[in-house]
Design an enzyme around this catalytic site. Sequence first.
Site, PDB file in Angstrom:
ATOM      1  N   SER A  56       0.827  -1.191   0.000  1.00  0.00           N
ATOM      2  CA  SER A  56       0.000   0.000   0.000  1.00  0.00           C
ATOM      3  C   SER A  56       0.873   1.257   0.000  1.00  0.00           C
ATOM      4  CB  SER A  56      -0.969  -0.057   1.189  1.00  0.00           C
ATOM      5  OG  SER A  56      -2.016   0.867   1.036  1.00  0.00           O
ATOM      6  N   ASP A 212      -5.835  -4.285  -1.721  1.00  0.00           N
ATOM      7  CA  ASP A 212      -4.705  -3.753  -0.952  1.00  0.00           C
ATOM      8  C   ASP A 212      -3.800  -4.849  -0.386  1.00  0.00           C
ATOM      9  OD1 ASP A 212      -3.284  -2.550   1.434  1.00  0.00           O
ATOM     10  OD2 ASP A 212      -4.408  -0.789   0.790  1.00  0.00           O
TER      11      ASP A 212
END
Length: 360
Positions: A56, A212
């Site tokens: 991320s 993610d």
Amino acid sequence: MNHKDLPTSAVAVLEAPRPISLALQGGGSHGAFTWGVLDALLEDGRLDISGLSGASAGAVNAVALAHGFANGGPTREGRSQLARDTLARVWRGVAGLAGLGSMAQGIARLMTGGWSSDAGSAFGDAMSRWMSPYQSNPLGFNPLRKLLQEEIDFESVGRLQQPKVFVSATQVRTGQATIFKGRKLTLDALMASACLPQMFKAVEIDGEAYWDGGFSSNPPLAPLVDGCDSRDIVLVQLNPLSRERIPQGVQDIQERVTELNFNASLLAQMRTIDFINRLIARGELVEGAEYKSVRLHRIDGGKAMQDLSASSKLSADPAMVERLFGEGRAAAAKWLARHFDALGSESTIDIRRDYVGSTA
């Protein structure tokens, strides 16, 4: 004489740079803290970065640094300076998203962790609760994509030999982590690593849908152990391991649940590393190509990060970003002063105390 009183070239003559790998945890706009850490480490000049991994926001930081190394020319100083400049442009670009229109601001907030809980974002909060991104954002608008496309030369990053770069994303179908590296580390791969399912449609790569990377490997440590020469891994940790107060309010409980979820993969990886280290130390495993002991280190914000709520990850406010950058630089300088000499010889964190836990 302090090494900082000397030019970087003179420091290199006095002492060869210490090889390390960097593992960069994701955490929304708190990733600006990691920006500060990296800026200070690059400025210091005594480290040789052999590997980078991230999820991320940590992945964004890793790739921005790698862009500088891939395009900064033949000298260490030139590569480090371009890495610092690229990180600064990316993060100040993220902060600049606060100047966009209301819809883009909402998407920018989700990009860094979710809708804000203030009254002005009630509409966005309702959208994220009752509408999927396939309904609320069918065109997949994401201002981060355009920013990264402008700032990062992904082809040169894909060709980079050192540092090696590893970025995690989570397969939606299986829940497993996929690690992107080399020429597979494209803009789509980076967007997959930062894809929050509350606001963005899953990123499809080669027929597989991704969310993610923080859900499955935050950050990935195994590629640094298996694929890099350095046995010293420095973790830049954003999500606090513990909090003094037991959450009681609805929002506080949800924030702590989110922190626990995004730390779960890190705890599991740390337990595995500790287990292998102990088996090698007892002679029950032979150290070699398949197994090796690892020295672990950590830079975190301490009380400064503890005082931040998880919901502050939502803020792309320029003042917030710059403050976190300064705190990251200070934390890195403090860590270097205390622990630089341990690199190459011993771990500076107690894995069993901090990550493994005890049996009741």
